[in-house]
Scaffold this motif. Structure first.
Motif, PDB file in Angstrom:
ATOM      1  N   GLU A   1       0.827  -1.217   0.000  1.00  0.00           N
ATOM      2  CA  GLU A   1       0.000   0.000   0.000  1.00  0.00           C
ATOM      3  C   GLU A   1       0.855   1.257   0.000  1.00  0.00           C
ATOM      4  OE1 GLU A   1      -3.314   0.276   2.685  1.00  0.00           O
ATOM      5  OE2 GLU A   1      -3.704  -1.868   2.520  1.00  0.00           O
ATOM      6  N   SER A   2       1.893   1.280   0.825  1.00  0.00           N
ATOM      7  CA  SER A   2       2.737   2.474   0.890  1.00  0.00           C
ATOM      8  C   SER A   2       3.536   2.670  -0.401  1.00  0.00           C
ATOM      9  CB  SER A   2       3.665   2.435   2.103  1.00  0.00           C
ATOM     10  OG  SER A   2       4.580   1.368   2.002  1.00  0.00           O
ATOM     11  N   GLU A   3       3.983   1.572  -1.000  1.00  0.00           N
ATOM     12  CA  GLU A   3       4.704   1.670  -2.275  1.00  0.00           C
ATOM     13  C   GLU A   3       3.772   2.156  -3.382  1.00  0.00           C
ATOM     14  OE1 GLU A   3       8.039  -1.864  -1.750  1.00  0.00           O
ATOM     15  OE2 GLU A   3       5.994  -2.400  -2.359  1.00  0.00           O
ATOM     16  N   ALA A   4       2.517   1.697  -3.357  1.00  0.00           N
ATOM     17  CA  ALA A   4       1.536   2.143  -4.351  1.00  0.00           C
ATOM     18  C   ALA A   4       1.283   3.640  -4.200  1.00  0.00           C
ATOM     19  CB  ALA A   4       0.233   1.362  -4.198  1.00  0.00           C
ATOM     20  N   TRP A   5       1.090   4.092  -2.955  1.00  0.00           N
ATOM     21  CA  TRP A   5       0.860   5.514  -2.702  1.00  0.00           C
ATOM     22  C   TRP A   5       2.049   6.349  -3.194  1.00  0.00           C
ATOM     23  CZ3 TRP A   5       3.477   9.250   0.037  1.00  0.00           C
ATOM     24  CH2 TRP A   5       2.803  10.460   0.229  1.00  0.00           C
ATOM     25  N   THR A   6       3.258   5.882  -2.897  1.00  0.00           N
ATOM     26  CA  THR A   6       4.462   6.597  -3.319  1.00  0.00           C
ATOM     27  C   THR A   6       4.497   6.735  -4.835  1.00  0.00           C
ATOM     28  OG1 THR A   6       5.722   5.880  -1.393  1.00  0.00           O
ATOM     29  CG2 THR A   6       6.996   6.517  -3.332  1.00  0.00           C
ATOM     30  N   ARG A   7       4.206   5.683  -5.549  1.00  0.00           N
ATOM     31  CA  ARG A   7       4.241   5.717  -7.014  1.00  0.00           C
ATOM     32  C   ARG A   7       3.143   6.597  -7.592  1.00  0.00           C
ATOM     33  NH1 ARG A   7       7.122   2.365  -4.872  1.00  0.00           N
ATOM     34  NH2 ARG A   7       8.905   1.377  -5.872  1.00  0.00           N
ATOM     35  N   ILE A   8       1.980   6.591  -6.977  1.00  0.00           N
ATOM     36  CA  ILE A   8       0.894   7.463  -7.447  1.00  0.00           C
ATOM     37  C   ILE A   8       1.265   8.925  -7.238  1.00  0.00           C
ATOM     38  CG2 ILE A   8      -1.487   8.195  -6.987  1.00  0.00           C
ATOM     39  CD1 ILE A   8      -2.109   5.180  -6.493  1.00  0.00           C
ATOM     40  N   GLN A   9       1.814   9.244  -6.088  1.00  0.00           N
ATOM     41  CA  GLN A   9       2.216  10.631  -5.830  1.00  0.00           C
ATOM     42  C   GLN A   9       3.332  11.070  -6.776  1.00  0.00           C
ATOM     43  OE1 GLN A   9       0.509  12.741  -3.869  1.00  0.00           O
ATOM     44  NE2 GLN A   9      -0.838  10.980  -3.650  1.00  0.00           N
ATOM     45  N   ALA A  10       4.315  10.204  -6.995  1.00  0.00           N
ATOM     46  CA  ALA A  10       5.414  10.521  -7.923  1.00  0.00           C
ATOM     47  C   ALA A  10       4.873  10.689  -9.342  1.00  0.00           C
ATOM     48  CB  ALA A  10       6.484   9.431  -7.873  1.00  0.00           C
ATOM     49  N   MET A  11       3.917   9.857  -9.733  1.00  0.00           N
ATOM     50  CA  MET A  11       3.286   9.958 -11.050  1.00  0.00           C
ATOM     51  C   MET A  11       2.609  11.321 -11.195  1.00  0.00           C
ATOM     52  SD  MET A  11      -0.221   8.125 -12.332  1.00  0.00           S
ATOM     53  CE  MET A  11      -1.109   9.159 -11.165  1.00  0.00           C
ATOM     54  N   ARG A  12       1.893  11.742 -10.174  1.00  0.00           N
ATOM     55  CA  ARG A  12       1.200  13.037 -10.216  1.00  0.00           C
ATOM     56  C   ARG A  12       2.184  14.187 -10.315  1.00  0.00           C
ATOM     57  NH1 ARG A  12      -3.226  11.245  -5.710  1.00  0.00           N
ATOM     58  NH2 ARG A  12      -4.589  10.161  -7.181  1.00  0.00           N
ATOM     59  N   LEU A  13       3.276  14.091  -9.582  1.00  0.00           N
ATOM     60  CA  LEU A  13       4.292  15.142  -9.669  1.00  0.00           C
ATOM     61  C   LEU A  13       4.882  15.202 -11.069  1.00  0.00           C
ATOM     62  CD1 LEU A  13       5.984  17.342  -8.271  1.00  0.00           C
ATOM     63  CD2 LEU A  13       7.651  15.553  -7.744  1.00  0.00           C
ATOM     64  N   LEU A  14       5.199  14.057 -11.622  1.00  0.00           N
ATOM     65  CA  LEU A  14       5.783  14.010 -12.967  1.00  0.00           C
ATOM     66  C   LEU A  14       4.831  14.613 -13.995  1.00  0.00           C
ATOM     67  CD1 LEU A  14       8.123  13.120 -14.782  1.00  0.00           C
ATOM     68  CD2 LEU A  14       7.031  10.883 -14.930  1.00  0.00           C
ATOM     69  N   GLN A  15       3.543  14.397 -13.841  1.00  0.00           N
ATOM     70  CA  GLN A  15       2.583  14.932 -14.797  1.00  0.00           C
ATOM     71  C   GLN A  15       2.429  16.446 -14.669  1.00  0.00           C
ATOM     72  OE1 GLN A  15       1.550  13.135 -17.380  1.00  0.00           O
ATOM     73  NE2 GLN A  15       2.948  11.715 -16.392  1.00  0.00           N
ATOM     74  N   THR A  16       2.565  16.967 -13.479  1.00  0.00           N
ATOM     75  CA  THR A  16       2.412  18.407 -13.289  1.00  0.00           C
ATOM     76  C   THR A  16       3.733  19.164 -13.386  1.00  0.00           C
ATOM     77  OG1 THR A  16       2.560  18.229 -10.877  1.00  0.00           O
ATOM     78  CG2 THR A  16       0.358  18.140 -11.854  1.00  0.00           C
ATOM     79  N   ALA A  17       4.833  18.448 -13.263  1.00  0.00           N
ATOM     80  CA  ALA A  17       6.159  19.074 -13.316  1.00  0.00           C
ATOM     81  C   ALA A  17       7.097  18.185 -14.127  1.00  0.00           C
ATOM     82  CB  ALA A  17       6.696  19.282 -11.903  1.00  0.00           C
ATOM     83  N   PRO A  18       6.891  18.126 -15.456  1.00  0.00           N
ATOM     84  CA  PRO A  18       7.667  17.196 -16.287  1.00  0.00           C
ATOM     85  C   PRO A  18       9.174  17.432 -16.260  1.00  0.00           C
ATOM     86  CG  PRO A  18       6.170  18.548 -17.633  1.00  0.00           C
ATOM     87  CD  PRO A  18       5.912  18.877 -16.204  1.00  0.00           C
TER      88      PRO A  18
END
Length: 105
Positions: A36-53
């Motif tokens: 669960e924590s690894e999934a959350w980390t990847r989702i947050q990193a994905m969101r950052l990458l999309q908003t700050a390429p």
């Protein structure tokens, strides 16, 4: 970065629903085998990458771990930062704050 782009596309097209999962988080845990924590980390990193390429190369090079990328994204959300220029500034400040953390990919 490839995984983060894959997750973004899965989320954008809601492919995880077609695969029988109610959320992207559930897909990551059940299909990809992350905790669960690894999934959350990847989702947050994905969101950052999309908003700050501009951070893509920092993640690829290892300068910015997924854990730290997730922390930056959380900071941006907590601060209510919306413009890209403010996100770049927040990234710089937050990156300095988290340099000393022991977060690994």
């Amino acid at each position: 970065v490839t995984l983060l782009k894959h997750l973004h596309e899965m989320n954008r097209r809601k492919v995880f629903v077609d695969l029988g999962h109610s959320t992207l988080n559930h897909y990551i845990i059940k299909e990809l085998g992350y905790s669960e924590s690894e999934a959350w980390t990847r989702i947050q990193a994905m969101r950052l990458l999309q908003t700050a390429p501009h951070i893509e190369e920092k993640i690829e090079s290892g300068f910015l771990s997924l854990c730290n990328a997730a922390t930056v994204q959380s900071h941006i959300i907590d601060q209510g930062i919306h413009s890209n220029s403010n996100k770049k500034t927040a990234f710089g400040k937050c990156a300095q704050d988290i340099e000393s953390k022991d977060c690994r990919k």
